[in-house]
Write a protein that holds these residues in place. Structure first.
Motif, PDB file in Angstrom:
ATOM      1  N   ARG A 140      41.429  52.699  44.341  1.00 22.15           N
ATOM      2  CA  ARG A 140      40.765  52.031  43.213  1.00 22.15           C
ATOM      3  C   ARG A 140      41.310  50.623  42.988  1.00 22.15           C
ATOM      4  NH1 ARG A 140      41.150  56.256  38.357  1.00 22.15           N
ATOM      5  NH2 ARG A 140      43.293  55.680  38.707  1.00 22.15           N
ATOM      6  N   ILE A 141      42.619  50.471  43.036  1.00 24.58           N
ATOM      7  CA  ILE A 141      43.199  49.145  42.778  1.00 24.58           C
ATOM      8  C   ILE A 141      42.919  48.211  43.943  1.00 24.58           C
ATOM      9  CG2 ILE A 141      45.541  49.524  43.639  1.00 24.58           C
ATOM     10  CD1 ILE A 141      45.453  47.785  40.511  1.00 24.58           C
ATOM     11  N   LEU A 142      42.886  48.744  45.157  1.00 21.61           N
ATOM     12  CA  LEU A 142      42.562  47.906  46.311  1.00 21.61           C
ATOM     13  C   LEU A 142      41.125  47.395  46.213  1.00 21.61           C
ATOM     14  CD1 LEU A 142      44.297  49.956  49.145  1.00 21.61           C
ATOM     15  CD2 LEU A 142      45.126  47.870  48.030  1.00 21.61           C
ATOM     16  N   GLU A 143      40.222  48.259  45.808  1.00 22.68           N
ATOM     17  CA  GLU A 143      38.819  47.864  45.622  1.00 22.68           C
ATOM     18  C   GLU A 143      38.694  46.849  44.482  1.00 22.68           C
ATOM     19  OE1 GLU A 143      34.664  47.694  46.123  1.00 22.68           O
ATOM     20  OE2 GLU A 143      36.205  48.521  47.433  1.00 22.68           O
ATOM     21  N   GLN A 144      39.435  47.073  43.402  1.00 22.49           N
ATOM     22  CA  GLN A 144      39.396  46.141  42.273  1.00 22.49           C
ATOM     23  C   GLN A 144      39.878  44.758  42.698  1.00 22.49           C
ATOM     24  OE1 GLN A 144      41.306  47.576  38.701  1.00 22.49           O
ATOM     25  NE2 GLN A 144      41.447  45.533  37.843  1.00 22.49           N
ATOM     26  N   TYR A 145      40.970  44.705  43.451  1.00 25.67           N
ATOM     27  CA  TYR A 145      41.467  43.402  43.904  1.00 25.67           C
ATOM     28  C   TYR A 145      40.487  42.753  44.883  1.00 25.67           C
ATOM     29  CZ  TYR A 145      43.979  39.726  46.192  1.00 25.67           C
ATOM     30  OH  TYR A 145      44.316  38.508  46.705  1.00 25.67           O
ATOM     31  N   HIS A 146      39.910  43.553  45.741  1.00 27.11           N
ATOM     32  CA  HIS A 146      38.941  43.047  46.709  1.00 27.11           C
ATOM     33  C   HIS A 146      37.784  42.338  45.987  1.00 27.11           C
ATOM     34  CE1 HIS A 146      36.574  42.995  50.411  1.00 27.11           C
ATOM     35  NE2 HIS A 146      35.580  43.552  49.747  1.00 27.11           N
ATOM     36  N   LEU A 147      37.213  42.996  44.979  1.00 29.70           N
ATOM     37  CA  LEU A 147      36.106  42.395  44.234  1.00 29.70           C
ATOM     38  C   LEU A 147      36.566  41.195  43.408  1.00 29.70           C
ATOM     39  CD1 LEU A 147      34.342  45.652  43.037  1.00 29.70           C
ATOM     40  CD2 LEU A 147      33.597  44.099  44.851  1.00 29.70           C
ATOM     41  N   LEU A 148      37.716  41.307  42.782  1.00 26.64           N
ATOM     42  CA  LEU A 148      38.234  40.227  41.955  1.00 26.64           C
ATOM     43  C   LEU A 148      38.540  38.981  42.786  1.00 26.64           C
ATOM     44  CD1 LEU A 148      39.138  39.432  39.072  1.00 26.64           C
ATOM     45  CD2 LEU A 148      41.430  40.154  39.741  1.00 26.64           C
ATOM     46  N   PHE A 150      37.022  37.889  45.356  1.00 23.89           N
ATOM     47  CA  PHE A 150      35.781  37.169  45.656  1.00 23.89           C
ATOM     48  C   PHE A 150      35.344  36.307  44.482  1.00 23.89           C
ATOM     49  CE2 PHE A 150      34.529  40.727  48.728  1.00 23.89           C
ATOM     50  CZ  PHE A 150      34.976  40.010  49.820  1.00 23.89           C
ATOM     51  N   GLU A 151      35.491  36.821  43.279  1.00 24.36           N
ATOM     52  CA  GLU A 151      34.992  36.139  42.094  1.00 24.36           C
ATOM     53  C   GLU A 151      35.972  35.135  41.501  1.00 24.36           C
ATOM     54  OE1 GLU A 151      31.896  36.310  40.953  1.00 24.36           O
ATOM     55  OE2 GLU A 151      31.430  37.677  42.593  1.00 24.36           O
ATOM     56  N   SER A 152      37.257  35.474  41.480  1.00 24.89           N
ATOM     57  CA  SER A 152      38.205  34.624  40.761  1.00 24.89           C
ATOM     58  C   SER A 152      39.144  33.853  41.671  1.00 24.89           C
ATOM     59  CB  SER A 152      39.046  35.480  39.818  1.00 24.89           C
ATOM     60  OG  SER A 152      39.959  36.258  40.570  1.00 24.89           O
ATOM     61  N   LYS A 153      39.210  34.247  42.923  1.00 28.12           N
ATOM     62  CA  LYS A 153      40.134  33.638  43.882  1.00 28.12           C
ATOM     63  C   LYS A 153      41.590  33.848  43.475  1.00 28.12           C
ATOM     64  CE  LYS A 153      36.604  32.006  46.056  1.00 28.12           C
ATOM     65  NZ  LYS A 153      35.780  33.048  46.558  1.00 28.12           N
ATOM     66  N   ALA A 154      41.877  34.881  42.685  1.00 33.87           N
ATOM     67  CA  ALA A 154      43.247  35.197  42.291  1.00 33.87           C
ATOM     68  C   ALA A 154      44.028  35.628  43.525  1.00 33.87           C
ATOM     69  CB  ALA A 154      43.266  36.314  41.253  1.00 33.87           C
ATOM     70  N   SER A 155      45.253  35.168  43.622  1.00 30.90           N
ATOM     71  CA  SER A 155      46.103  35.558  44.748  1.00 30.90           C
ATOM     72  C   SER A 155      46.609  36.983  44.534  1.00 30.90           C
ATOM     73  CB  SER A 155      47.298  34.607  44.856  1.00 30.90           C
ATOM     74  OG  SER A 155      48.197  34.814  43.788  1.00 30.90           O
ATOM     75  N   GLY A 156      47.060  37.602  45.590  1.00 29.91           N
ATOM     76  CA  GLY A 156      47.647  38.932  45.497  1.00 29.91           C
ATOM     77  C   GLY A 156      48.851  38.930  44.572  1.00 29.91           C
ATOM     78  N   TYR A 157      49.629  37.873  44.618  1.00 32.99           N
ATOM     79  CA  TYR A 157      50.806  37.720  43.763  1.00 32.99           C
ATOM     80  C   TYR A 157      50.397  37.711  42.290  1.00 32.99           C
ATOM     81  CZ  TYR A 157      54.952  35.539  41.707  1.00 32.99           C
ATOM     82  OH  TYR A 157      56.041  35.255  40.929  1.00 32.99           O
ATOM     83  N   GLU A 158      49.397  36.924  41.944  1.00 32.16           N
ATOM     84  CA  GLU A 158      48.934  36.850  40.551  1.00 32.16           C
ATOM     85  C   GLU A 158      48.353  38.192  40.094  1.00 32.16           C
ATOM     86  OE1 GLU A 158      47.556  32.178  40.370  1.00 32.16           O
ATOM     87  OE2 GLU A 158      46.264  33.650  41.376  1.00 32.16           O
ATOM     88  N   PHE A 159      47.612  38.830  40.979  1.00 25.83           N
ATOM     89  CA  PHE A 159      47.018  40.120  40.643  1.00 25.83           C
ATOM     90  C   PHE A 159      48.106  41.158  40.393  1.00 25.83           C
ATOM     91  CE2 PHE A 159      44.987  44.188  41.880  1.00 25.83           C
ATOM     92  CZ  PHE A 159      44.021  44.228  40.894  1.00 25.83           C
ATOM     93  N   TYR A 160      49.101  41.213  41.267  1.00 24.42           N
ATOM     94  CA  TYR A 160      50.197  42.172  41.114  1.00 24.42           C
ATOM     95  C   TYR A 160      50.904  41.963  39.771  1.00 24.42           C
ATOM     96  CZ  TYR A 160      54.648  44.508  41.568  1.00 24.42           C
ATOM     97  OH  TYR A 160      55.742  45.300  41.342  1.00 24.42           O
TER      98      TYR A 160
END
Length: 172
Positions: A140-148, A150-160
């Motif tokens: 679920r979190i991998l899918e959420q980051y995947h979609l996010l 695309f839309e926000s260009k948030a880095s993995g670091y920022e998402f974490y």
């Protein structure tokens, strides 16, 4: 009849109606209080919910692991294994959409058991490493980051770090 009256006053567990209720789940629907045994049993299939304990003046966060919940992989939810193998140092971290959780995790150690990596994947948890995994992220979190991403260009670091803030909001 007396138990029902006490139940409405919050003096007995909503589930078993025997023990003193002192726990509630902020992720489940409702505000009912449960005893320790019932809150653990009710979360066998939801090990990433946030539990709070009443401590005479306020609610404080407590993990399901600290309350005794153990997640058994390699078997159906709620079933036990005859040869469970605890995660390394009994310390397993699971990253989900509602935060970072410490989980009491047992891998199946039966003769026909799959690899630990495969057991995690079958639970829809993606392991951080293939050798002796100690951390995983839910699908679920991998899918959420995947979609996010695309839309926000948030880095993995920022998402974490945003997920880490969901956990305790200290910013550390």
């Amino acid at each position: 009849m007396f138990n029902e009256l006490l139940r409405h006053e919050g003096r007995v567990c909503w589930n078993c109606r025997l023990d003193v209720p002192q726990f509630w789940c902020i992720d489940c629907l409702g505000t009912e209080l449960y005893c320790k045994g019932c809150i653990v049993t009710l979360h066998t299939r939801n090990p990433v919910h946030h539990i709070q304990e009443w401590s005479n003046s306020c609610f404080t966060a407590v993990s399901l692991k600290d309350l005794g919940l153990r997640v058994q992989l390699g078997h159906f939810a709620g079933d036990s294994c005859l040869l469970p193998e605890r995660a390394f140092n009994n310390d397993f971290t699971l990253i989900d959409t509602n935060g970072i959780h410490t989980i009491g995790l047992d891998f199946c150690g039966c003769e026909t058991a799959q690899t630990r990596t495969k057991q995690l994947l079958r639970a829809t948890w993606f392991p951080a490493t293939t050798i002796d995994p100690r951390t995983a992220a839910t699908f679920r979190i991998l899918e959420q980051y995947h979609l996010l991403s695309f839309e926000s260009k948030a880095s993995g670091y920022e998402f974490y770090h945003s997920i880490a803030r969901l956990t305790d909001n200290t910013g550390l």
